[in-house]
Design a protein around this motif. Structure first.
Motif, PDB file in Angstrom:
ATOM      1  N   PHE A  78      22.388 -44.935   3.279  1.00  0.00           N
ATOM      2  CA  PHE A  78      22.229 -43.821   2.268  1.00  0.00           C
ATOM      3  C   PHE A  78      23.097 -44.030   1.060  1.00  0.00           C
ATOM      4  CE2 PHE A  78      20.059 -41.760   6.013  1.00  0.00           C
ATOM      5  CZ  PHE A  78      19.049 -41.194   5.280  1.00  0.00           C
ATOM      6  N   PHE A  79      24.389 -44.495   1.078  1.00  0.00           N
ATOM      7  CA  PHE A  79      25.018 -44.799   0.051  1.00  0.00           C
ATOM      8  C   PHE A  79      26.093 -46.071   0.490  1.00  0.00           C
ATOM      9  CE2 PHE A  79      27.081 -41.594   2.600  1.00  0.00           C
ATOM     10  CZ  PHE A  79      28.370 -42.158   3.196  1.00  0.00           C
ATOM     11  N   PRO A  80      26.889 -46.849  -0.192  1.00  0.00           N
ATOM     12  CA  PRO A  80      27.521 -47.912   0.192  1.00  0.00           C
ATOM     13  C   PRO A  80      28.570 -47.676   1.124  1.00  0.00           C
ATOM     14  CG  PRO A  80      27.125 -47.540  -2.283  1.00  0.00           C
ATOM     15  CD  PRO A  80      26.756 -46.144  -1.835  1.00  0.00           C
ATOM     16  N   LYS A  81      28.715 -48.522   2.008  1.00  0.00           N
ATOM     17  CA  LYS A  81      29.740 -48.114   3.255  1.00  0.00           C
ATOM     18  C   LYS A  81      31.261 -48.193   2.638  1.00  0.00           C
ATOM     19  CE  LYS A  81      30.785 -49.389   7.878  1.00  0.00           C
ATOM     20  NZ  LYS A  81      29.822 -50.156   9.175  1.00  0.00           N
ATOM     21  N   GLU A  82      31.474 -48.722   1.597  1.00  0.00           N
ATOM     22  CA  GLU A  82      32.616 -49.295   0.592  1.00  0.00           C
ATOM     23  C   GLU A  82      33.077 -47.776   0.271  1.00  0.00           C
ATOM     24  OE1 GLU A  82      30.560 -52.840   0.898  1.00  0.00           O
ATOM     25  OE2 GLU A  82      29.960 -50.940  -0.036  1.00  0.00           O
ATOM     26  N   GLU A  83      32.223 -46.659   0.048  1.00  0.00           N
ATOM     27  CA  GLU A  83      32.615 -45.440  -0.526  1.00  0.00           C
ATOM     28  C   GLU A  83      33.295 -44.416   0.479  1.00  0.00           C
ATOM     29  OE1 GLU A  83      30.339 -41.785  -2.778  1.00  0.00           O
ATOM     30  OE2 GLU A  83      29.103 -43.446  -2.301  1.00  0.00           O
ATOM     31  N   LEU A  84      33.355 -45.003   1.964  1.00  0.00           N
ATOM     32  CA  LEU A  84      34.015 -44.272   2.851  1.00  0.00           C
ATOM     33  C   LEU A  84      35.587 -44.332   2.560  1.00  0.00           C
ATOM     34  CD1 LEU A  84      32.249 -45.491   6.301  1.00  0.00           C
ATOM     35  CD2 LEU A  84      32.098 -43.188   5.008  1.00  0.00           C
ATOM     36  N   CYS A 131      29.881 -41.527   8.234  1.00  0.00           N
ATOM     37  CA  CYS A 131      29.947 -43.033   8.614  1.00  0.00           C
ATOM     38  C   CYS A 131      28.391 -43.430   8.985  1.00  0.00           C
ATOM     39  CB  CYS A 131      30.819 -43.081   9.849  1.00  0.00           C
ATOM     40  SG  CYS A 131      32.506 -42.843   9.456  1.00  0.00           S
ATOM     41  N   ILE A 132      27.796 -42.546   9.789  1.00  0.00           N
ATOM     42  CA  ILE A 132      26.427 -42.810  10.152  1.00  0.00           C
ATOM     43  C   ILE A 132      25.608 -42.891   8.660  1.00  0.00           C
ATOM     44  CG2 ILE A 132      24.293 -41.764  10.941  1.00  0.00           C
ATOM     45  CD1 ILE A 132      26.076 -40.962  13.297  1.00  0.00           C
ATOM     46  N   LEU A 133      25.605 -42.119   7.874  1.00  0.00           N
ATOM     47  CA  LEU A 133      24.654 -42.240   6.514  1.00  0.00           C
ATOM     48  C   LEU A 133      25.228 -43.688   5.870  1.00  0.00           C
ATOM     49  CD1 LEU A 133      24.851 -38.452   5.195  1.00  0.00           C
ATOM     50  CD2 LEU A 133      22.840 -39.648   6.296  1.00  0.00           C
ATOM     51  N   ALA A 134      26.300 -43.805   5.789  1.00  0.00           N
ATOM     52  CA  ALA A 134      26.930 -45.036   5.116  1.00  0.00           C
ATOM     53  C   ALA A 134      26.279 -46.353   5.860  1.00  0.00           C
ATOM     54  CB  ALA A 134      28.203 -45.333   5.255  1.00  0.00           C
ATOM     55  N   ASP A 135      26.295 -46.040   7.283  1.00  0.00           N
ATOM     56  CA  ASP A 135      25.786 -47.319   7.996  1.00  0.00           C
ATOM     57  C   ASP A 135      24.384 -47.442   8.058  1.00  0.00           C
ATOM     58  OD1 ASP A 135      26.413 -49.156  10.346  1.00  0.00           O
ATOM     59  OD2 ASP A 135      24.746 -47.938  11.177  1.00  0.00           O
ATOM     60  N   LEU A 136      23.677 -46.417   7.494  1.00  0.00           N
ATOM     61  CA  LEU A 136      22.070 -46.644   7.569  1.00  0.00           C
ATOM     62  C   LEU A 136      21.750 -47.031   6.336  1.00  0.00           C
ATOM     63  CD1 LEU A 136      21.000 -43.384   9.583  1.00  0.00           C
ATOM     64  CD2 LEU A 136      20.566 -45.966  10.104  1.00  0.00           C
TER      65      LEU A 136
END
Length: 280
Positions: free
Chosen positions: A82-88, A75-80
């Protein structure tokens, strides 16, 4: 980012990881909630990283030896970015990059981890490479407290002290619970701080759910020369969700619909208090 913003961010990350685990119907909820403040302090305040350039040569390195509690990290990497948040939304689904342990196919992940007891040895190697190559980066390694029963942890601890790796910071998420119960019932660890000191490490104990205190000890660690630092982060398993705190069952319990609703209600109220300028 100031302390209030960091605390608010940690609350939002907890909400994100709960939604992700609930959607996937799998995950390690309790440990991810306990380590969220540690990771928030590191990623948003302490470590030198660049989401637009994940392979920046002199970036600080983070090793999640406690790899099963990866949800907060995703969740932190997506928020920053590093990859699209949708990928969560693909977490633990067929074909996803976001599996239940760190996967170095994902930008921001240095090493596949999850086999407990191995992460610190990797971190020692990285810190030694930084020293010998004059790169100047720091290495942070997050371990679980149940993981301290692994002999390989102590082999790596000896090596870190032997090579005087003052650019290495180990962190123990000391929530005192593991999958099968209390750490002290399964394999007694106390006095854990004294054991690390006897291995030649600078040891600092801190409230691992106090972001301001965490930032302070992370920033002070480099001032201790000639030895690595071990941060004993005393945390609460399930932190942030009242009915999950200190409950062993929540190690890998997936919240049902009702539990998710109650947890998000609690966290939303906490987030609102920060957004409205209330300090609690």
């Amino acid at each position: 980012m100031d302390t209030i913003a960091l605390k608010a961010k940690a609350v939002q990350i907890r909400m994100d990881l709960l939604n992700m685990i609930h959607r996937a119907k799998t995950g390690h909820t309790g440990g991810s909630l306990s380590n969220t403040d540690i990771l928030t302090a590191l990623y948003y305040k302490v470590m030198k990283i660049d989401p637009t350039n994940p392979k920046l040569p002199n970036r600080d390195r983070f090793i999640a030896s406690k790899g099963h509690s990866v949800e907060s990290l995703w969740c932190i990497l997506a928020d920053l970015g590093f990859f699209p948040k949708e990928e969560l939304q693909t977490f633990s689904q067929f074909g996803t990059r976001l599996i239940g342990h760190p996967n170095n196919k994902v930008p921001g992940i240095e090493m596949n981890t999850g086999a407990l007891g191995h992460g610190l040895a990797i971190a020692v190697g990285m810190a030694l490479a930084s020293k010998r190559g004059g790169a100047g980066y720091r290495v942070f390694c997050l371990m679980g407290d149940g993981e301290q029963a692994e002999g390989s942890v102590w082999e790596a601890a000896m090596a870190g002290a032997h090579y005087k790796l003052d650019n290495l910071v180990g962190i123990v998420d000391r929530n005192r619970l593991q999958i099968s119960g209390s750490t002290e019932d399964v394999m007694g660890l106390d006095p854990l701080d004294k054991k690390w000191e006897s291995f030649g490490w600078n040891v600092v104990s801190v409230d691992g759910n106090d972001i301001a205190a965490l930032v302070q000890v992370f920033e002070e660690a480099p001032t201790v020369k000639g030895k690595p630092t071990l941060i004993m982060a005393n945390t609460v398993k399930g932190k942030g969700v009242s009915f999950a705190e200190n409950v062993p069952h929540w190690h890998h319990h997936v919240p049902n619909d009702g539990e998710l609703e109650l947890a998000l209600k609690e966290l939303s109220a906490r987030l609102k208090s920060f957004q409205e300028g209330e300090v609690r």
